[in-house]
Design a protein around this motif. Structure first.
Motif, short mmCIF file in Angstrom:
data_model
loop_
_atom_site.label_atom_id
_atom_site.label_comp_id
_atom_site.label_asym_id
_atom_site.label_seq_id
_atom_site.Cartn_x
_atom_site.Cartn_y
_atom_site.Cartn_z
N THR A 35 50.44 24.02 -22.08
CA THR A 35 49.15 24.38 -22.66
C THR A 35 49.01 25.90 -22.71
O THR A 35 49.55 26.61 -21.87
CB THR A 35 47.96 23.82 -21.84
OG1 THR A 35 47.99 24.36 -20.52
CG2 THR A 35 47.98 22.30 -21.79
N ARG A 45 45.50 24.89 -26.45
CA ARG A 45 46.47 24.33 -27.37
C ARG A 45 47.47 23.54 -26.54
O ARG A 45 47.96 24.05 -25.54
CB ARG A 45 47.19 25.43 -28.14
CG ARG A 45 46.27 26.12 -29.14
CD ARG A 45 46.22 27.60 -28.81
NE ARG A 45 45.30 28.28 -29.69
CZ ARG A 45 44.28 29.01 -29.24
NH1 ARG A 45 44.04 29.12 -27.95
NH2 ARG A 45 43.50 29.63 -30.07
N ALA A 50 51.49 23.03 -31.45
CA ALA A 50 50.24 23.80 -31.43
C ALA A 50 50.47 25.22 -30.91
O ALA A 50 49.88 26.18 -31.41
CB ALA A 50 49.20 23.08 -30.58
N PHE A 54 49.89 28.81 -32.95
CA PHE A 54 49.11 29.89 -32.37
C PHE A 54 49.89 31.21 -32.39
O PHE A 54 49.36 32.25 -32.79
CB PHE A 54 48.70 29.54 -30.93
CG PHE A 54 48.06 30.67 -30.20
CD1 PHE A 54 46.76 31.05 -30.49
CD2 PHE A 54 48.75 31.38 -29.23
CE1 PHE A 54 46.16 32.11 -29.83
CE2 PHE A 54 48.16 32.44 -28.56
CZ PHE A 54 46.86 32.80 -28.86
#
Length: 123
Positions: A35, A45, A50, A54
């Motif tokens: 994360t 995220r 993800a 980013f």
């Protein structure tokens, strides 16, 4: 658990990847289910896809990172202060502290970025 030197090497690789504009080098530092919460308080995220999105967006701004002191490590964490320099509509600077939490394989499983409006100059 990764050593102090291993954790420092990951942080240095992270900083260097921004200098090269290489999001894949950053993504390779993270575990599959990691994360990223940047900044703290924003939605995290989850997972490499993800995280990749980013960092692609972050690097598209031309952000350059500069370490501001030594990397601190304890248990399964590394913490490091750095500045982000951006140059659009004039030079902008953000002073940030990131924490990385590592798994036993030395991959980052959690990244958290600490900064707020008081840490942003030129905006």
């Amino acid at each position: 658990m990764p050593s102090h030197e291993d954790k420092v090497r990951v942080v240095e690789t992270y900083i260097a990847a921004f200098a090269k504009g290489d999001p894949e080098a950053v993504v390779a530092l993270f575990a599959e289910d990691a994360t990223v919460e940047d900044p703290v308080g924003s939605p995290a995220r989850h997972g490499r896809d993800a995280i990749r999105a980013f960092y692609v967006a972050s690097m598209a701004t031309g952000a350059k990172l500069t370490l501001e002191g030594p990397v601190r490590t304890a248990a399964d964490y590394a913490a490091f202060a750095f500045s982000v320099t951006l140059n659009y509509g004039g030079e902008k600077r953000v002073d940030v502290i990131d924490t990385f939490r590592f798994d036993d394989a030395g991959k980052v499983i959690e990244m958290r970025a600490y900064f707020g409006p008081a840490n942003m100059q030129g905006f």
